[in-house]
Design an enzyme around this catalytic site. Structure first.
Site, short mmCIF file in Angstrom:
data_model
loop_
_atom_site.label_atom_id
_atom_site.label_comp_id
_atom_site.label_asym_id
_atom_site.label_seq_id
_atom_site.Cartn_x
_atom_site.Cartn_y
_atom_site.Cartn_z
N HIS A 1 0.12 0.96 8.54
CA HIS A 1 0.72 0.80 7.22
C HIS A 1 0.31 1.89 6.24
O HIS A 1 0.81 1.94 5.11
CB HIS A 1 0.45 -0.59 6.65
CG HIS A 1 -0.97 -0.89 6.31
ND1 HIS A 1 -1.81 -1.56 7.15
CD2 HIS A 1 -1.68 -0.63 5.20
CE1 HIS A 1 -2.99 -1.70 6.58
NE2 HIS A 1 -2.94 -1.15 5.39
N SER B 1 -8.17 0.28 4.70
CA SER B 1 -7.25 0.24 5.82
C SER B 1 -7.36 1.55 6.58
O SER B 1 -7.27 2.62 5.99
CB SER B 1 -5.81 0.06 5.35
OG SER B 1 -5.60 -1.23 4.86
#
Length: 291
Positions: free
Chosen positions: A129, A247
């Site tokens: 992502h 992330s």
């Protein structure tokens, strides 16, 4: 009790003043069913503006030696107990130099931050992502290994990236990405070893997540240890404290013979990491993206 926030980090090895590159630890295969799951990657060449689909065949296993938070936006988080993250003060030592702050610009103009980590001289891993959303794809990524606030010891830019074709912006099982850089900065930073596994074990119960959280002021690297649970085919849960911006962080452990070994890529609140599978390791090695 520990807490759970959300998202994580990357690694290498320094010995006697010399940079030593972590090697691949022997792969685990813990009673896998034998069913081969075909995987494919979307290759995006941002320099030439081309795209193509490549296969990720499961070949003979190598077993030898060896959130993105928008700009300054903070992702939602939850904490149970004490926040145990510690700030990394010397980011150009092992294994921290191999972990990078990512400055991401999407094709739709959106700007984001994330974390990634080196696995070879010019290749790094991150969360899917960080490179693709449900509405857009990455246009450019600037990589700052060992960033420490305003200090940026070394810089590189993305020339090409890969995401799983099954990842469209929300599929946690396929939330991983591969970034190819325009220079061999890994020869300076060093890189992590890849500990590819399959089955019910990832080969360790204690891990560390290191990355660039957005909930703490500035562009600094933070690290936290934790334990592993809830292992599935493609993911596992851990208790290391994290936050938005981490992330793509490496989820790793240290082995006295093989150095810092990445077993997962931190991706989601909860906290969850995407496993480093034998299929992924084989493809990276076969295509020259991992040594």
């Amino acid at each position: 009790m520990k807490r759970i926030i959300s998202i994580v980090s990357v690694m290498l090895l320094l010995l006697s003043g010399m940079t030593v590159y972590a090697q691949e630890i022997p792969q685990d295969n813990d009673g896998d069913s034998g069913v081969v799951q075909v995987e494919q990657l979307l290759e995006v060449d941002v320099v030439n503006g081309t795209e193509r689909i490549v296969d990720l065949p499961e070949t003979a296993t190598y077993s030898m030696v060896a959130d993105t938070a928008a700009s300054e936006m903070i992702l939602e988080r939850s904490i149970i107990g004490t926040d145990e993250r510690t700030k990394v003060t010397n980011t150009t030592t092992s294994p921290y130099y191999a972990i990078a702050y990512l400055s991401i610009t999407m094709e739709d103009g959106g700007t984001f931050r994330g974390t990634g980590f080196m696995i070879s001289p010019n290749t790094m891993l991150t969360a899917g992502h960080c490179l693709k959303s449900s509405t857009s794809k990455a246009k450019s990524v600037t990589v700052y290994p060992g960033r420490n606030g305003t200090s940026k010891p070394i810089t590189a830019n993305m020339t090409k990236y890969y995401v799983d074709t099954k990842y469209t912006g929300s599929e946690a099982d396929w939330d991983y990405g591969i970034i190819v850089l325009d220079s061999n900065i890994g020869n300076t930073t060093g890189w992590f070893g890849l500990h590819g596994t399959s089955g019910s074990s990832i080969g360790t119960t204690n891990i560390t997540v290191t990355g660039y959280p957005g909930d703490l002021a500035g562009y600094y690297m933070w690290t936290c240890g934790g334990t592993v649970s809830n292992i599935t085919t493609n993911r596992f849960k851990h208790t290391a404290d994290t936050a938005g911006g981490e992330s793509g962080s490496p989820t790793y452990f240290y082995n006295s013979s093989y150095g810092n070994q990445v077993v997962g890529i931190h991706t989601h609140a909860g906290n969850y990491s995407r496993r480093i599978t034998t299929t992924l390791v084989n493809w990276l090695k076969d295509n020259g993206y991992a040594s």
